[in-house]
Design a protein around this motif. Sequence first.
Motif, short mmCIF file in Angstrom:
data_model
loop_
_atom_site.label_atom_id
_atom_site.label_comp_id
_atom_site.label_asym_id
_atom_site.label_seq_id
_atom_site.Cartn_x
_atom_site.Cartn_y
_atom_site.Cartn_z
N GLY A 1 -6.50 -2.39 -4.56
CA GLY A 1 -7.34 -1.97 -3.44
C GLY A 1 -8.48 -2.93 -3.17
N ARG B 1 0.83 -1.21 0.00
CA ARG B 1 0.00 0.00 0.00
C ARG B 1 0.86 1.26 0.00
NH1 ARG B 1 -3.70 0.70 5.17
NH2 ARG B 1 -4.72 -1.14 4.29
N TYR C 1 -10.75 -0.14 -1.82
CA TYR C 1 -10.55 -0.80 -0.53
C TYR C 1 -11.80 -0.65 0.34
CZ TYR C 1 -8.18 -1.96 3.89
OH TYR C 1 -7.81 -2.54 5.09
N GLN D 1 -7.01 -6.16 -1.60
CA GLN D 1 -6.52 -6.00 -0.22
C GLN D 1 -7.65 -5.71 0.77
OE1 GLN D 1 -3.16 -3.26 -0.01
NE2 GLN D 1 -1.78 -4.90 -0.62
N SER D 2 -8.84 -5.40 0.28
CA SER D 2 -9.96 -5.18 1.20
C SER D 2 -10.31 -6.44 1.97
CB SER D 2 -11.19 -4.69 0.42
OG SER D 2 -11.66 -5.70 -0.45
#
Length: 463
Positions: free
Chosen positions: A111, A28, A60, A114-115
């Motif tokens: 994003g 990130r 995200y 990775q959420s």
Amino acid sequence: MLHNVNHLRWKIVALLVAPLTFVMTLDRTAMAVAAPTIQNELGLSIVEMSMILTIYFWAYAIGQIPAGRAAERFGSRKVLFGTSTLWSLMMLATPLGTSFAWLFGCRLVLGGAQSADWSSSVVALKRWVPASERAKGNALLLAGLYLGPIISAPLTAWTISRFGWHAVFHGFGALGLLLGAIWWFGYRDTPAAHPLITKEEVEYIAAGQPPEHTAARGALRRCLRQWRFWIFGVQYFLLVLIQSFYTTWLPTYLMRARGLSLKAMGLYASLPWVAVFVAVFAAGAFSDWLLRKTGSVYRARTPVAVSGFLVSALALAAASRADSITAVIGLLCLSFAAVGFVQVVVWSATQDLGREFAGVMSGWTNVWGALSNVAGPMTLALVVKVTHSWGSGMIVIGAAAACGALLWLFVHPERPLLRDDVGGPPAPVETGATTDAIGTAGVSRNDARETDADAGQVSEQNG
């Protein structure tokens, strides 16, 4: 006391869950550190670069609740392996294109993938760590999150200076693929299914867990009708207002408002991150000690959160008025350390409140955090622009965050949000200062009586 136990649960958290969260923060942060180099090399405008940076946070935020639900339905093992592989591939792919559209698309997918990290990690923690140790488990998880900013910026800058910005994305992407593979082979969604666990540890973990029930349909819809669900989201929004100051404006504040050089700023700006990293371990140990001593989830969570909010807000305001740089940095460290105490309690409470809906609960909480990460820096910038004073902006942020202390009086983490849907209130359990493990409900007789007294009211709210 436990005998013949290899403490596999802590190896799972420390060696599998926390490292994936750590590498997520590396990925990130990489784009933010490399942004000036990438912008100059590819000839991107400031608007295009800002869109590349911010699309990550929108993706995200949007992915939080669906990712949490997926972790509950399909298990953290499959979800986190798949999403970590996807986001690592996006890191590897980022340097392969040179257009705005390519970089924008890679950050968008990154994003969204990775959420799933945080909600999957919370679900994994809930299944592997009994209630009596939950705060320490969340402390380890948060340590992985806070270690990233301490290491990522200098590591990324060094790599760019030695090997170029492409090497950053290739290196971090390869590391993510490696950790994802280790996760797949080392993790199991239930402790009993792990080949390395002992029977004694399986029984110990099971004794500290609430009974599992089949999740009722429409759980999110019923949660949205409950005022405590909204209060919990808002209090986290207020907490991240302060945290966002450290993640965005702290270096600028130290240089422009306090007159530090670039070299001095680099040193001083890292100290609050060290403070919060240490604080989450202290908070985890303290909250679990309170739970063992009082036998009350309410007393182990709410006073810590209220105190943390107030100390953080007051210390931030005091830092804005301090004269010496030593006092400023000391107060900023105190403020961020207090944020760490609240963070540990917040993520323990998501599991207390959510039970088998912990994935949705953590996703909902993270949505509010993502919104605050956008609103906080913008609010502070607006106040500074209008008042021409960084101190005024910090006081406004601190005052707003202090309201989170009041909201915590209404959270009541000892009362699961959807206990009507999961078989009614938990059975009362005797606990005390000498208890080695909290029972299946993880609450004391006092908490259970509060739950019974409130059951009719919440049942009516759920319709």
